[in-house]
Design a protein around this motif. Structure first.
Motif, PDB file in Angstrom:
ATOM      1  N   ILE A 112     -14.330 117.225 -18.559  1.00 34.99           N
ATOM      2  CA  ILE A 112     -15.721 116.549 -18.467  1.00 34.99           C
ATOM      3  C   ILE A 112     -16.884 117.370 -19.359  1.00 34.99           C
ATOM      4  O   ILE A 112     -17.567 116.806 -19.996  1.00 34.99           O
ATOM      5  N   THR A 113     -16.393 118.717 -19.409  1.00 34.59           N
ATOM      6  CA  THR A 113     -17.179 119.597 -20.410  1.00 34.59           C
ATOM      7  C   THR A 113     -17.275 119.258 -21.795  1.00 34.59           C
ATOM      8  O   THR A 113     -17.705 119.594 -22.988  1.00 34.59           O
ATOM      9  N   ILE A 114     -15.950 118.527 -22.221  1.00 34.89           N
ATOM     10  CA  ILE A 114     -15.639 118.221 -23.782  1.00 34.89           C
ATOM     11  C   ILE A 114     -16.791 117.476 -24.473  1.00 34.89           C
ATOM     12  O   ILE A 114     -17.131 118.107 -25.739  1.00 34.89           O
ATOM     13  N   PRO A 115     -17.689 116.622 -24.167  1.00 37.65           N
ATOM     14  CA  PRO A 115     -18.814 116.291 -24.583  1.00 37.65           C
ATOM     15  C   PRO A 115     -19.687 117.364 -25.246  1.00 37.65           C
ATOM     16  O   PRO A 115     -20.441 117.220 -26.398  1.00 37.65           O
ATOM     17  N   PHE A 116     -19.957 118.527 -24.720  1.00 39.63           N
ATOM     18  CA  PHE A 116     -20.554 119.759 -25.123  1.00 39.63           C
ATOM     19  C   PHE A 116     -20.083 120.344 -26.505  1.00 39.63           C
ATOM     20  O   PHE A 116     -20.791 121.062 -26.853  1.00 39.63           O
ATOM     21  N   TRP A 117     -18.867 119.964 -26.646  1.00 34.45           N
ATOM     22  CA  TRP A 117     -18.310 120.545 -27.858  1.00 34.45           C
ATOM     23  C   TRP A 117     -18.904 119.994 -29.149  1.00 34.45           C
ATOM     24  O   TRP A 117     -18.961 120.671 -30.289  1.00 34.45           O
ATOM     25  N   THR A 118     -19.678 118.912 -28.872  1.00 38.34           N
ATOM     26  CA  THR A 118     -20.367 118.276 -30.156  1.00 38.34           C
ATOM     27  C   THR A 118     -21.859 118.370 -30.107  1.00 38.34           C
ATOM     28  O   THR A 118     -22.237 118.468 -28.950  1.00 38.34           O
ATOM     29  N   SER A 119     -22.458 118.339 -31.250  1.00 38.92           N
ATOM     30  CA  SER A 119     -23.998 118.111 -31.080  1.00 38.92           C
ATOM     31  C   SER A 119     -24.608 117.123 -30.352  1.00 38.92           C
ATOM     32  O   SER A 119     -23.954 115.971 -30.510  1.00 38.92           O
ATOM     33  N   TYR A 120     -25.528 117.315 -29.765  1.00 35.17           N
ATOM     34  CA  TYR A 120     -26.176 116.203 -28.998  1.00 35.17           C
ATOM     35  C   TYR A 120     -26.615 115.182 -29.856  1.00 35.17           C
ATOM     36  O   TYR A 120     -26.951 113.737 -29.697  1.00 35.17           O
ATOM     37  N   LEU A 121     -27.073 115.759 -31.341  1.00 33.41           N
ATOM     38  CA  LEU A 121     -27.342 114.601 -32.081  1.00 33.41           C
ATOM     39  C   LEU A 121     -26.293 113.645 -32.843  1.00 33.41           C
ATOM     40  O   LEU A 121     -26.619 112.661 -32.686  1.00 33.41           O
ATOM     41  N   ILE A 122     -25.154 114.283 -32.762  1.00 32.73           N
ATOM     42  CA  ILE A 122     -24.031 113.499 -33.339  1.00 32.73           C
ATOM     43  C   ILE A 122     -23.700 112.588 -32.233  1.00 32.73           C
ATOM     44  O   ILE A 122     -23.329 111.246 -32.662  1.00 32.73           O
ATOM     45  N   ARG A 123     -23.867 112.860 -31.051  1.00 32.81           N
ATOM     46  CA  ARG A 123     -23.409 111.959 -29.738  1.00 32.81           C
ATOM     47  C   ARG A 123     -24.613 110.743 -29.954  1.00 32.81           C
ATOM     48  O   ARG A 123     -23.897 109.535 -29.615  1.00 32.81           O
ATOM     49  N   VAL A 124     -25.668 111.009 -30.200  1.00 36.91           N
ATOM     50  CA  VAL A 124     -26.712 109.982 -30.265  1.00 36.91           C
ATOM     51  C   VAL A 124     -26.260 108.954 -31.202  1.00 36.91           C
ATOM     52  O   VAL A 124     -26.306 107.781 -31.278  1.00 36.91           O
ATOM     53  N   PHE A 125     -25.974 109.550 -32.377  1.00 35.45           N
ATOM     54  CA  PHE A 125     -25.715 108.767 -33.737  1.00 35.45           C
ATOM     55  C   PHE A 125     -24.346 107.889 -33.336  1.00 35.45           C
ATOM     56  O   PHE A 125     -24.114 106.867 -33.833  1.00 35.45           O
ATOM     57  N   LEU A 126     -23.552 108.546 -32.703  1.00 35.34           N
ATOM     58  CA  LEU A 126     -22.112 107.725 -32.265  1.00 35.34           C
ATOM     59  C   LEU A 126     -22.544 106.474 -31.344  1.00 35.34           C
ATOM     60  O   LEU A 126     -21.884 105.571 -31.472  1.00 35.34           O
ATOM     61  N   TRP A 127     -23.649 106.826 -30.461  1.00 32.79           N
ATOM     62  CA  TRP A 127     -23.895 105.488 -29.552  1.00 32.79           C
ATOM     63  C   TRP A 127     -24.552 104.576 -30.449  1.00 32.79           C
ATOM     64  O   TRP A 127     -24.639 103.423 -30.298  1.00 32.79           O
ATOM     65  N   LYS A 128     -25.251 104.889 -31.726  1.00 29.72           N
ATOM     66  CA  LYS A 128     -25.801 103.729 -32.625  1.00 29.72           C
ATOM     67  C   LYS A 128     -24.695 103.230 -33.189  1.00 29.72           C
ATOM     68  O   LYS A 128     -24.850 101.919 -33.387  1.00 29.72           O
ATOM     69  N   VAL A 129     -23.555 103.654 -33.557  1.00 30.38           N
ATOM     70  CA  VAL A 129     -22.334 102.931 -33.935  1.00 30.38           C
ATOM     71  C   VAL A 129     -21.911 102.042 -33.209  1.00 30.38           C
ATOM     72  O   VAL A 129     -21.543 100.825 -33.370  1.00 30.38           O
ATOM     73  N   ILE A 130     -21.760 102.608 -31.815  1.00 36.32           N
ATOM     74  CA  ILE A 130     -21.106 101.394 -30.658  1.00 36.32           C
ATOM     75  C   ILE A 130     -22.064 100.379 -30.436  1.00 36.32           C
ATOM     76  O   ILE A 130     -21.606  99.380 -30.232  1.00 36.32           O
ATOM     77  N   LEU A 131     -23.494 100.922 -30.039  1.00 36.58           N
ATOM     78  CA  LEU A 131     -24.200  99.697 -29.843  1.00 36.58           C
ATOM     79  C   LEU A 131     -24.979  99.105 -31.014  1.00 36.58           C
ATOM     80  O   LEU A 131     -25.361  98.150 -30.683  1.00 36.58           O
ATOM     81  N   GLY A 132     -24.580  99.087 -32.342  1.00 33.46           N
ATOM     82  CA  GLY A 132     -25.281  98.547 -33.260  1.00 33.46           C
ATOM     83  C   GLY A 132     -24.830  97.111 -33.378  1.00 33.46           C
ATOM     84  O   GLY A 132     -23.883  96.562 -32.945  1.00 33.46           O
ATOM     85  N   TYR A 133     -25.615  96.450 -34.310  1.00 38.45           N
ATOM     86  CA  TYR A 133     -25.567  94.941 -34.576  1.00 38.45           C
ATOM     87  C   TYR A 133     -24.199  94.672 -34.820  1.00 38.45           C
ATOM     88  O   TYR A 133     -23.464  93.574 -34.425  1.00 38.45           O
ATOM     89  N   GLY A 135     -21.586  97.092 -34.373  1.00 38.27           N
ATOM     90  CA  GLY A 135     -20.804  97.884 -33.866  1.00 38.27           C
ATOM     91  C   GLY A 135     -19.641  97.679 -33.042  1.00 38.27           C
ATOM     92  O   GLY A 135     -19.353  96.498 -33.002  1.00 38.27           O
ATOM     93  N   VAL A 136     -19.263  98.610 -32.356  1.00 39.46           N
ATOM     94  CA  VAL A 136     -17.718  98.546 -31.751  1.00 39.46           C
ATOM     95  C   VAL A 136     -18.070  97.415 -30.652  1.00 39.46           C
ATOM     96  O   VAL A 136     -16.958  96.599 -30.355  1.00 39.46           O
ATOM     97  N   ILE A 137     -19.139  97.229 -29.888  1.00 38.28           N
ATOM     98  CA  ILE A 137     -19.091  96.543 -28.626  1.00 38.28           C
ATOM     99  C   ILE A 137     -19.305  94.952 -29.141  1.00 38.28           C
ATOM    100  O   ILE A 137     -18.645  94.216 -28.914  1.00 38.28           O
ATOM    101  N   ASN A 138     -20.356  94.656 -30.117  1.00 38.76           N
ATOM    102  CA  ASN A 138     -20.584  93.350 -30.737  1.00 38.76           C
ATOM    103  C   ASN A 138     -19.213  93.027 -31.499  1.00 38.76           C
ATOM    104  O   ASN A 138     -18.771  91.863 -31.219  1.00 38.76           O
ATOM    105  N   SER A 139     -18.528  93.892 -32.285  1.00 46.34           N
ATOM    106  CA  SER A 139     -17.324  93.426 -33.071  1.00 46.34           C
ATOM    107  C   SER A 139     -16.224  92.922 -32.010  1.00 46.34           C
ATOM    108  O   SER A 139     -15.511  92.079 -32.012  1.00 46.34           O
TER     109      SER A 139
END
Length: 291
Positions: A112-133, A135-139
């Motif tokens: 559960i604590t693994i997400p804390f291993w990465t920067s909060y900013l990096i996680r936000v940018f990863l969500w941009k990749v996932i939710l992007g036009y 991105g992973v979900i749309n593709s």
């Protein structure tokens, strides 16, 4: 001097032990908060700060509908994020506490604590990749033929902010609920079922009320910080997803109007404090009624 003379050795040792943490908290919490409050009653014209006491900043906040809308949107987003996060976190914490072997619980908490291993900013940018036009979900949805064109409502709006914040604060909700669930005496659950209650009724009448302190802690831990988060709305919210924290940041760093930014921060803090106290009061009233 008479008071110090009459103190026992243990009392003197306690004062010495608490003195440093109290001073530390005073310097890093109380004094900065007092400075912000004092600053909110001043005015600033670009680089010039007028220290004359005035309520002009609070009057501007009261008279301008924009600030009210931003604050209302911030409270709504924080409320939704808190509700979603806690509702999803409770089953996870319950599963780990009641259905995972004691020898494996540490592993689950570690995961559960693994997400804390990465920067909060990096996680936000990863969500941009996932939710992007593109991105992973749309593709993925396009490849499966579920949609004919990419979805546009999952990025650069309030929905994206809610999704990202709910993911970021999930561990903060899981851990306090898990700790409280671990402290519940299992014999109480067995006694409830021996008296004829079903497992679901036992959960509603025994487990849930006893775990409410953890739920309250999770709610406060998630609700309060999300009001002050400006990174996620800035990167994920677009023009329609800005929150009150973004306006505070703009006043301080872009418009050179720190007193107005301080006043906005004080107003937001008062609203959050009031809502938190009301929630805690209602929860205590609920538990008192259940008992």
């Amino acid at each position: 001097m008479a008071i110090l003379t009459n103190m026992t050795q243990d009392q003197g040792r306690s004062i010495k032990l608490l003195g440093l943490p109290f001073t530390y908290a005073l310097l890093l919490l109380a004094i900065p908060l007092g400075a912000i409050m004092l600053f909110s009653f001043w005015t600033q014209d670009f680089m010039t700060v007028d220290t004359t006491f005035t309520t002009k900043n609070y009057q501007e906040i009261w008279n301008s509908p924009m600030y009210g809308q931003l604050l209302g949107r911030s409270l709504m987003v924080s409320g939704i994020v808190t509700a979603v996060t806690v509702l999803l976190a409770y089953p996870v914490a319950y599963f780990i506490s009641f259905h995972v072997k004691p020898s494996k619980k540490s592993l689950w908490l570690f995961l559960i604590t693994i997400p804390f291993w990465t920067s909060y900013l990096i996680r936000v940018f990863l969500w941009k990749v996932i939710l992007g036009y593109n991105g992973v979900i749309n593709s993925g949805l396009l490849e499966l033929g579920i949609i004919n064109e990419p979805l546009t409502f999952i990025l650069y709006n309030v929905n994206a902010v809610i999704i990202t914040l709910a993911h970021a604060f999930a561990p903060f909700a899981i851990l306090p609920i898990f700790v409280v669930l671990e402290k519940i005496d299992r014999s109480l659950l067995e006694a409830s079922q021996d008296l004829g209650e079903s497992k679901f009724a036992t959960f509603l009448r025994v487990t849930l009320p006893l775990s409410m302190p953890g739920v309250v802690g999770a709610v406060l831990i998630v609700f309060i910080p999300t009001i002050g988060d400006y990174v996620t709305p800035e990167l994920m919210g677009g023009a329609g997803g800005k929150l009150i924290a973004n306006m505070i940041q703009t006043q301080f760093l872009q418009l050179n109007n720190a007193p107005l930014g301080a006043a906005l921060a004080i107003v937001a803090m008062i609203c959050v404090t009031a809502i938190s106290l009301i929630f805690v009061f209602l929860n205590r009233k609920y538990l008192r009624g259940r008992s």
